[in-house]
Each structure stands twice: as structure tokens, then as C-alpha cells.
Design a protein around this motif. Structure first.
Motif, mmCIF file in Angstrom:
data_model
loop_
_atom_site.group_PDB
_atom_site.id
_atom_site.type_symbol
_atom_site.label_atom_id
_atom_site.label_comp_id
_atom_site.label_asym_id
_atom_site.label_seq_id
_atom_site.Cartn_x
_atom_site.Cartn_y
_atom_site.Cartn_z
ATOM 1 N N PRO A 66 38.326 32.713 9.402
ATOM 2 C CA PRO A 66 39.222 33.863 9.206
ATOM 3 C C PRO A 66 38.407 35.072 8.733
ATOM 4 N N LEU A 67 38.699 36.235 9.309
ATOM 5 C CA LEU A 67 37.901 37.429 9.029
ATOM 6 C C LEU A 67 38.753 38.518 8.405
ATOM 7 N N THR A 68 38.082 39.389 7.641
ATOM 8 C CA THR A 68 38.709 40.586 7.114
ATOM 9 C C THR A 68 37.891 41.789 7.560
ATOM 10 N N TYR A 69 38.593 42.863 7.900
ATOM 11 C CA TYR A 69 37.971 44.112 8.328
ATOM 12 C C TYR A 69 38.322 45.188 7.320
ATOM 13 N N ARG A 70 37.314 45.782 6.694
ATOM 14 C CA ARG A 70 37.544 46.869 5.745
ATOM 15 C C ARG A 70 36.632 48.048 6.102
ATOM 16 N N PRO A 71 37.047 49.249 5.754
ATOM 17 C CA PRO A 71 36.122 50.378 5.912
ATOM 18 C C PRO A 71 34.805 50.065 5.218
ATOM 19 N N VAL A 72 33.706 50.499 5.795
ATOM 20 C CA VAL A 72 32.388 50.118 5.292
ATOM 21 C C VAL A 72 32.230 50.437 3.806
ATOM 22 N N SER A 73 32.751 51.549 3.369
ATOM 23 C CA SER A 73 32.594 51.947 1.965
ATOM 24 C C SER A 73 33.465 51.133 1.019
ATOM 25 N N GLU A 74 34.412 50.339 1.575
ATOM 26 C CA GLU A 74 35.342 49.571 0.734
ATOM 27 C C GLU A 74 35.173 48.060 0.911
ATOM 28 N N ALA A 75 34.053 47.641 1.495
ATOM 29 C CA ALA A 75 33.833 46.215 1.769
ATOM 30 C C ALA A 75 33.814 45.411 0.475
ATOM 31 N N VAL A 76 34.407 44.214 0.534
ATOM 32 C CA VAL A 76 34.449 43.301 -0.609
ATOM 33 C C VAL A 76 33.634 42.044 -0.323
ATOM 34 N N ALA A 77 33.908 41.392 0.788
ATOM 35 C CA ALA A 77 33.195 40.164 1.153
ATOM 36 C C ALA A 77 31.791 40.499 1.662
ATOM 37 N N PRO A 78 30.828 39.594 1.481
ATOM 38 C CA PRO A 78 29.510 39.806 2.085
ATOM 39 C C PRO A 78 29.651 40.116 3.571
ATOM 40 N N GLU A 79 28.928 41.111 4.014
ATOM 41 C CA GLU A 79 29.098 41.586 5.387
ATOM 42 C C GLU A 79 28.457 40.633 6.396
ATOM 43 N N LEU A 80 29.249 40.236 7.372
ATOM 44 C CA LEU A 80 28.745 39.419 8.477
ATOM 45 C C LEU A 80 28.270 40.295 9.625
ATOM 46 N N ALA A 81 29.007 41.378 9.874
ATOM 47 C CA ALA A 81 28.684 42.283 10.975
ATOM 48 C C ALA A 81 29.500 43.555 10.770
ATOM 49 N N ARG A 82 29.219 44.537 11.636
ATOM 50 C CA ARG A 82 30.039 45.743 11.672
ATOM 51 C C ARG A 82 30.715 45.817 13.032
ATOM 52 N N ALA A 83 31.902 46.381 13.026
ATOM 53 C CA ALA A 83 32.678 46.421 14.263
ATOM 54 C C ALA A 83 33.359 47.773 14.416
ATOM 55 N N PHE A 90 34.046 49.341 10.863
ATOM 56 C CA PHE A 90 34.525 48.465 9.793
ATOM 57 C C PHE A 90 33.470 47.414 9.453
ATOM 58 N N SER A 91 33.470 47.022 8.185
ATOM 59 C CA SER A 91 32.651 45.900 7.723
ATOM 60 C C SER A 91 33.458 44.625 7.896
ATOM 61 N N VAL A 92 32.862 43.638 8.561
ATOM 62 C CA VAL A 92 33.545 42.372 8.828
ATOM 63 C C VAL A 92 33.006 41.310 7.886
ATOM 64 N N GLY A 93 33.891 40.653 7.155
ATOM 65 C CA GLY A 93 33.484 39.591 6.237
ATOM 66 C C GLY A 93 34.428 38.408 6.330
ATOM 67 N N GLU A 94 34.106 37.359 5.576
ATOM 68 C CA GLU A 94 34.985 36.179 5.544
ATOM 69 C C GLU A 94 36.212 36.468 4.692
ATOM 70 N N LEU A 95 37.372 36.199 5.233
ATOM 71 C CA LEU A 95 38.612 36.394 4.491
ATOM 72 C C LEU A 95 38.603 35.621 3.178
ATOM 73 N N CYS A 96 38.042 34.418 3.198
ATOM 74 C CA CYS A 96 38.061 33.563 1.998
ATOM 75 C C CYS A 96 37.236 34.151 0.863
ATOM 76 N N ASP A 97 36.370 35.137 1.156
ATOM 77 C CA ASP A 97 35.568 35.786 0.123
ATOM 78 C C ASP A 97 36.124 37.143 -0.288
ATOM 79 N N ASP A 98 37.336 37.445 0.145
ATOM 80 C CA ASP A 98 37.986 38.725 -0.170
ATOM 81 C C ASP A 98 39.340 38.400 -0.806
ATOM 82 N N PRO A 99 39.401 38.251 -2.145
ATOM 83 C CA PRO A 99 40.618 37.766 -2.802
ATOM 84 C C PRO A 99 41.876 38.574 -2.474
ATOM 85 N N ALA A 100 41.781 39.897 -2.497
ATOM 86 C CA ALA A 100 42.973 40.703 -2.237
ATOM 87 C C ALA A 100 43.456 40.532 -0.800
ATOM 88 N N ALA A 101 42.508 40.474 0.136
ATOM 89 C CA ALA A 101 42.880 40.279 1.542
ATOM 90 C C ALA A 101 43.477 38.896 1.747
#
Length: 411
Positions: A66-83, A90-101
């Protein structure tokens, strides 16, 4: 876009406990992205990615990230890639590492969003927390009320854990199911109650063994709870029957394969074969736990609950869904007592008392049932010899001691 995620997801998988292919010559074949659960334009985009892996054997497996997409300046999870999504980065990270998401999953469940099915009222205001212990799936705790198990390795059809939690709802023998997250006919996660101050069954048994303290009351309760689980599954999902010749052939084939790899089991062939010969010609089968041991039970508020109904990880979904003898589950728990006794350096009397108390709580087997139990226990011990030989040679004495006990009983 999926292609740009492939290297990142492959690197993530190779270092993850949930990826079962590190030693099997796997290579990434592609990534499929699911529908948006929340749009990236909302500031927190959520969607699933499925990584497909091809192995040297020709087998293919699919893994859920599961992935989360946030604006690059607001990324929470460690970044996997940009999209790039609709012209924005957007900064793409693991949803499980983004508590609010991750907490938005409960909103989707509560609102009955596509792919989400709830059972009862879903509380509000709960923040997600990823469980950091090693697991073959990933657990997210929402406060102290709920836990979401995110399934990692995906298979077509309803997940066995979901099926059996549905069937056991309201029994008090398992954590109550609160919701399911699916994509079509593929289950992506299950949401259940979070048990209050749970104590792990294996840890508790080992502690009693080390102190030479009786575990009989707990073992008796574990047996009674397993009996209730089996009774409910038989009542709600039905029963079938199986012929002994097919089981004998399977057990013998497994033994021959094991003996070819582990010569240690060879001397026990006659003793083990005697359990095959004693099998009843026909015996009842039903849905069972499938991977029953002390690590699959939790003590909470004075009651034992059985957890993780996915079955043996190495079996296919079809094999795990097949009806089986309930005595296979009983045999699995009895074997687990052996390991607890060995870890705690308990006496033979402690182990014998624990085993007897568990069987008394479950319901003592009759003659034909004893034959099934003996055959399944022997089969499990042979499997353990292989496992320990490959992974924990210092523990190979535990199943060997069990086979010695069987040999003594059959002389």
C-alpha cells in the motif's frame, strides 16, 4: 509510472520479512497500481501497488505494498520514488509508515468506500501505529481498539484468515472481525479487535517450564477453546470425509522425501509406519486452523484466543482451504509443548502433564482418533527434523526426542 516504481519496490521487498523469495532466484516482472482510495490532489493520496515476482521454477507470486502520495515538501514515510500525478510531483512512500495516512483506512471502512466492508461500528479518532516486530504480513494498530493486518503475499480468492474469522464471529474464541479491505475478489487486509494486554502462548509456556510451574490449567483451557473452534467451523462450514489410503500415501511420500534429506529419521521408519497402518479406513474432515501451535494463541483478559488462521505458509491457497482432520491441529499444539519444555528445560513429568491437560480440555481421543493423532504427530516431528536441520541444528534433538518416544511406545 508503474515502471518507475519497480526498482524501488523490488529493493523494498528484498529487505522485508514479508517477502518469501529471497533464496529462490526471484526477479521482478512488473508492478500493477490499484485505484485511488483517496486522490493525490487531496494532499494524501492512497492506492495499492502489487509487485509481481517470477522465480526460476516458473512460479509467480504477487506482493501487496500500500502506497501514500504526498507533496514532496510534506513527505512523512521514507521515500520510495517520486511520481508525477496530473502535472504535480509527489513523494511516494509506504502507507504503513505514514500514521496519519494509514488512519484514513478507518474512514474508508466507516464510510463503506468501494472495496471496504465493515462489521459493526468503527470508532473515530484513532491514530495508526505500525507493529515493528517481524511478520509475514504487516500489522497496524489503531489505538488500543483495532488492528489491521495488511496481507502481503496475495492470492486469488478470499483469504483463508478472513474466511475463518467470518465463520468464527461471535464465539469468543478469536478476535472479533471488524472489517475487510479487498480489491475485487482478492482480500488485501483484515481489521479485527485489538486484544487487551495479550500474552503470547509460547512465551508463557516457556516461562512456566523454566520455573517448573504447572501449565496444566492453561493447557486445559487451550484444549477447550480449540474444541470450540473446531465445533463451530464444522457447524458453520460443514464436514466431509477422507479415505485412509490417500492419507497413508501422502504420509509415506513425505517421510521418504524427508529421509532422503535427513538420514536421522531413517531408523524410525518402522515406528512411524505403524501409525499409518493403524489409521481408520474413513475419517471425518473439516476446516481447521492449519498451523496450530503456541505462537498462534494469545491470553487476553483471562481468556485464550486463537489467531492467524492462514494455515501453513508453504501450502497453496487450495491446499490450505481443503478440509482436514481436526486432529492435525491437536498434533500441532502437542508438538509445540515439546518445544516449550525444551526451551524451559522442563522435566518429562511437566511435559506429560501439560499434554494430558490439553487433551482433557479438548476431549480425549478414542481408539481411531488416537491413531490419527499419532500419525499426525509423527508426520509433524519428521517435518521439524527437516526444518531444524536446515535452520536451527541445535534444536534438532526436540523432534528426535519425540520420535524416540514414539518408537518406545510402538515396541
Amino acid at each position: 509510472m508503474p515502471e518507475s516504481l519497480l526498482p524501488a519496490l523490488w529493493q523494498l521487498a528484498q529487505g522485508a520479512r514479508w517477502f518469501a523469495g529471497r533464496s529462490r532466484g526471484g526477479r521482478p516482472e512488473g508492478v500493477t497500481l490499484g485505484r485511488w482510495l483517496t486522490p493525490a490532489s487531496s494532499g494524501v493520496g492512497i492506492r495499492s501497488a502489487v509487485l509481481e515476482v517470477l522465480f526460476d521454477s516458473g512460479e509467480r507470486e504477487r506482493y501487496h505494498v500500500p502506497l501514500t502520495y504526498r507533496p514532496v515538501s510534506e513527505a512523512v514515510a521514507p521515500e520510495l520514488a517520486r511520481a508525477d500525478v496530473d502535472g504535480s510531483e509527489f513523494s511516494v512512500g509506504e502507507l504503513c509508515d505514514d500514521p496519519a495516512a494509514a488512519s484514513l483506512l478507518l474512514d474508508l471502512l466507516r464510510d463503506g468506500a468501494p472495496g471496504f466492508e465493515s462489521f459493526g461500528e468503527i470508532p473515530t479518532g484513532l491514530v495508526a501505529r505500525r507493529f515493528t516486530g517481524e511478520q509475514s504480513n504487516t500489522s497496524l494498530f489503531f489505538g488500543t481498539s483495532l488492528v489491521c493486518k495488511v496481507f502481503r503475499r496475495l492470492e486469488e480468492g478470499s483469504n483463508v484468515d478472513v474466511e475463518l474469522h467470518r465463520a468464527l464471529a461471535g464465539t469468543g474464541s478469536v478476535a472479533e472481525i471488524h472489517g475487510v479491505w479487498s480489491d475485487g475478489d482478492v482480500d488485501l487486509a483484515i481489521i479485527t479487535e485489538a486484544l487487551a494486554q495479550p500474552e503470547d502462548g509460547y512465551d508463557l509456556a516457556c516461562e512456566h517450564a523454566r520455573r517448573s510451574s504447572s501449565f496444566d490449567d492453561h493447557a486445559h483451557a487451550l484444549g477447550a477453546t480449540l474444541a470450540a473452534v473446531h465445533e463451530t467451523l464444522a457447524e458453520r462450514l460443514g464436514t466431509e470425509s477422507r479415505q485412509a489410503p490417500a492419507l497413508r500415501a501422502t504420509l509415506e511420500r513425505r517421510f521418504v522425501a524427508a529421509a532422503a534429506e535427513a538420514p536421522e529419521v531413517g531408523p524410525y521408519r518402522d515406528a512411524i509406519a505403524s501409525t499409518w497402518g493403524a489409521l481408520p479406513e474413513t475419517f471425518p474432515t473439516q476446516r481447521i486452523h492449519g498451523d496450530c501451535h503456541l505462537g498462534q494463541v494469545l491470553l487476553s483478559a483471562g481468556h485464550w484466543r486463537y489467531v492467524d488462521f492462514e494455515g501453513e505458509p508453504l501450502k497453496t491457497l487450495e491446499e490450505r482451504r481443503e478440509p482436514d482432520s481436526r486432529w492435525r491441529d491437536v498434533a500441532g499444539m502437542l508438538r509445540s509443548f515439546d518445544y516449550a519444555a525444551a526451551a524451559g528445560e522442563a522435566t518429562a513429568a511437566w511435559l506429560a502433564g501439560t499434554r494430558q491437560a490439553f487433551l482433557a480440555g479438548y476431549g480425549l481421543p478414542d481408539g481411531q482418533e488416537r491413531a490419527l493423532l499419532a500419525a499426525f504427530e509423527a508426520d509433524k516431528a519428521v517435518y521439524e527434523v527437516i526444518y531444524e536441520r536446515r535452520n536451527r541444528p541445535h534444536l534438532i534433538h526436540v523432534p528426535i526426542d519425540s520420535l524416540n518416544r514414539l518408537a518406545g511406545e510402538t515396541r
